[in-house]
Design a protein around this motif. Structure first.
Motif, PDB file in Angstrom:
ATOM      1  N   LYS A 156       0.847  -1.193   0.000  1.00  0.00           N
ATOM      2  CA  LYS A 156       0.000   0.000   0.000  1.00  0.00           C
ATOM      3  C   LYS A 156       0.881   1.242   0.000  1.00  0.00           C
ATOM      4  O   LYS A 156       1.601   1.506   0.974  1.00  0.00           O
ATOM      5  CB  LYS A 156      -0.910  -0.027   1.237  1.00  0.00           C
ATOM      6  N   THR A 173       1.093   5.367  -0.493  1.00  0.00           N
ATOM      7  CA  THR A 173       0.373   6.637  -0.495  1.00  0.00           C
ATOM      8  C   THR A 173       1.309   7.777  -0.857  1.00  0.00           C
ATOM      9  O   THR A 173       2.476   7.786  -0.433  1.00  0.00           O
ATOM     10  CB  THR A 173      -0.242   6.922   0.889  1.00  0.00           C
ATOM     11  N   ALA A 227      -4.119   5.830 -11.529  1.00  0.00           N
ATOM     12  CA  ALA A 227      -5.473   6.287 -11.202  1.00  0.00           C
ATOM     13  C   ALA A 227      -6.338   6.419 -12.454  1.00  0.00           C
ATOM     14  O   ALA A 227      -7.509   6.040 -12.450  1.00  0.00           O
ATOM     15  CB  ALA A 227      -5.414   7.618 -10.453  1.00  0.00           C
ATOM     16  N   HIS A 256      -7.365   3.052 -13.629  1.00  0.00           N
ATOM     17  CA  HIS A 256      -8.303   2.427 -12.699  1.00  0.00           C
ATOM     18  C   HIS A 256      -9.683   3.082 -12.753  1.00  0.00           C
ATOM     19  O   HIS A 256     -10.704   2.395 -12.779  1.00  0.00           O
ATOM     20  CB  HIS A 256      -7.743   2.508 -11.281  1.00  0.00           C
ATOM     21  N   HIS A 316       0.313   8.474  -9.321  1.00  0.00           N
ATOM     22  CA  HIS A 316       1.343   7.434  -9.373  1.00  0.00           C
ATOM     23  C   HIS A 316       1.554   7.011 -10.822  1.00  0.00           C
ATOM     24  O   HIS A 316       0.590   6.619 -11.503  1.00  0.00           O
ATOM     25  CB  HIS A 316       0.910   6.184  -8.595  1.00  0.00           C
ATOM     26  N   VAL A 354      -2.246  -3.683  -9.693  1.00  0.00           N
ATOM     27  CA  VAL A 354      -3.047  -2.731  -8.915  1.00  0.00           C
ATOM     28  C   VAL A 354      -4.356  -3.388  -8.474  1.00  0.00           C
ATOM     29  O   VAL A 354      -5.104  -3.921  -9.289  1.00  0.00           O
ATOM     30  CB  VAL A 354      -3.345  -1.467  -9.742  1.00  0.00           C
ATOM     31  N   THR A 380      -7.246   1.946  -5.974  1.00  0.00           N
ATOM     32  CA  THR A 380      -6.641   3.246  -5.745  1.00  0.00           C
ATOM     33  C   THR A 380      -7.731   4.244  -5.418  1.00  0.00           C
ATOM     34  O   THR A 380      -8.864   4.122  -5.906  1.00  0.00           O
ATOM     35  CB  THR A 380      -5.819   3.705  -6.962  1.00  0.00           C
ATOM     36  N   THR A 393      -3.723   7.023  -2.710  1.00  0.00           N
ATOM     37  CA  THR A 393      -3.207   5.705  -2.334  1.00  0.00           C
ATOM     38  C   THR A 393      -3.435   4.677  -3.440  1.00  0.00           C
ATOM     39  O   THR A 393      -4.489   4.677  -4.088  1.00  0.00           O
ATOM     40  CB  THR A 393      -3.882   5.223  -1.035  1.00  0.00           C
ATOM     41  N   VAL A 394      -2.450   3.837  -3.630  1.00  0.00           N
ATOM     42  CA  VAL A 394      -2.565   2.697  -4.545  1.00  0.00           C
ATOM     43  C   VAL A 394      -2.167   1.437  -3.784  1.00  0.00           C
ATOM     44  O   VAL A 394      -1.176   1.430  -3.054  1.00  0.00           O
ATOM     45  CB  VAL A 394      -1.661   2.857  -5.784  1.00  0.00           C
TER      46      VAL A 394
END
Length: 280
Positions: free
Chosen positions: A5, A7, A211, A214, A243, A253, A256, A275-276
């Motif tokens: 994790k 961030t 992101a 996702h 990220h 992943v 996120t 966060t991912v």
């Protein structure tokens, strides 16, 4: 193995971030304990290491590890990496004589063998729109120099075959989905054509904007809002914190998100943590 994790957060001054702002907002440290990321990539620490360690003392006493580099210009920039486990290696800067002393980039290795991941924190200069004002010209050219030298380093890191994630405050919104009022910012730093083209070149080369991949074709989610006016309340933000991951790592992943505060007076930075979670 457990997930990883990571961030990223621009703390907008570490001393201010950890300070209790009101009875309902105890600052960054309770957030850190509650969210419990494995790695926190920090930007804009704006303090020397002694001061930063004092501000983060409760977390460090609880077992967190801090690696950081301050800027040679007091009260500016500074990047760091907080982690639950000690990294196997830490590297400051990326080989640029101008920027390596200005607190703009740090990277660290976690794990070993095929599971090793390089996590890096970057703070791209904010820049300025190019005008006739000397101050604007200097800031515009500083950002241009950084992008010119950092781009090839990112290309090299990508080609190295290592699992890597570079996250932070890029101070560039990649496209129209990344600014609420993009039409009003076409001539502003952070959304200038050559800046967006620079990010696009990194993505075309193989880096993955985690992101965006996702969340898909949606507005935001934003992670920076001006302190002024009703920007936060109206979600008139920018997505300049993100990220970039190498392709193989990006395939791992799990999720996120942006940890947006529930209300304006609960913020401890003008940025929100991004966060991912990567599977191992």
């Amino acid at each position: 193995m457990p997930s990883l994790k990571i961030t990223s957060i621009n703390v907008n001054g570490i001393r201010a971030a950890v300070k209790q702002r009101n009875e309902n907002n105890p600052g960054m440290l309770p957030w850190l304990a509650r969210q419990a990321p494995d790695v926190v990539l920090l930007q804009e620490i704006r303090a020397d290491e002694k001061t930063a360690r004092k501000a983060l003392a409760p977390a460090l006493d609880d077992g967190w590890h801090l690696a950081m580099t301050a800027s040679s210009q007091a009260g500016r920039a500074g990047v760091g990496i907080l982690s639950r486990t000690e990294p196997s290696d830490v590297r400051i800067g990326y080989g640029d004589d101008e920027f390596d002393t200005l607190g703009r980039y740090i990277e660290a290795d976690f794990g070993d063998g095929e599971q090793q991941v390089t996590a890096a924190s970057v703070y791209v200069p904010s820049g300025a729109a190019l005008t006739d004002e000397k101050k604007d010209v200097e800031k515009y050219e500083e950002k241009l120099r950084f992008m010119t030298s950092f781009g090839p380093y990112l290309d090299t890191l990508l080609q190295s075959g290592r699992h890597a994630v570079v996250a932070g405050d890029w101070n560039i919104a990649p496209d129209e989905r990344d600014i609420k009022n993009w039409k009003g910012n076409l001539k502003n730093s952070g959304f200038l054509p050559h800046e967006r083209e620079w990010v696009a070149a990194r993505l075309a080369g193989g880096w993955v904007d985690v992101a965006r991949e996702h969340h898909g074709d949606v507005a935001g989610p934003y992670a920076w809002w001006s302190w002024r006016g009703k920007a936060f309340d109206n979600d008139a933000g920018w997505r300049i914190d993100y990220h970039l991951a190498t392709p193989a790592l990006a395939q791992r992943v799990e999720k996120t998100w942006v940890d947006r505060a529930d209300a304006y007076d609960l913020r401890w930075s003008d940025h929100a943590p991004v966060t991912v979670v990567f599977s191992r």
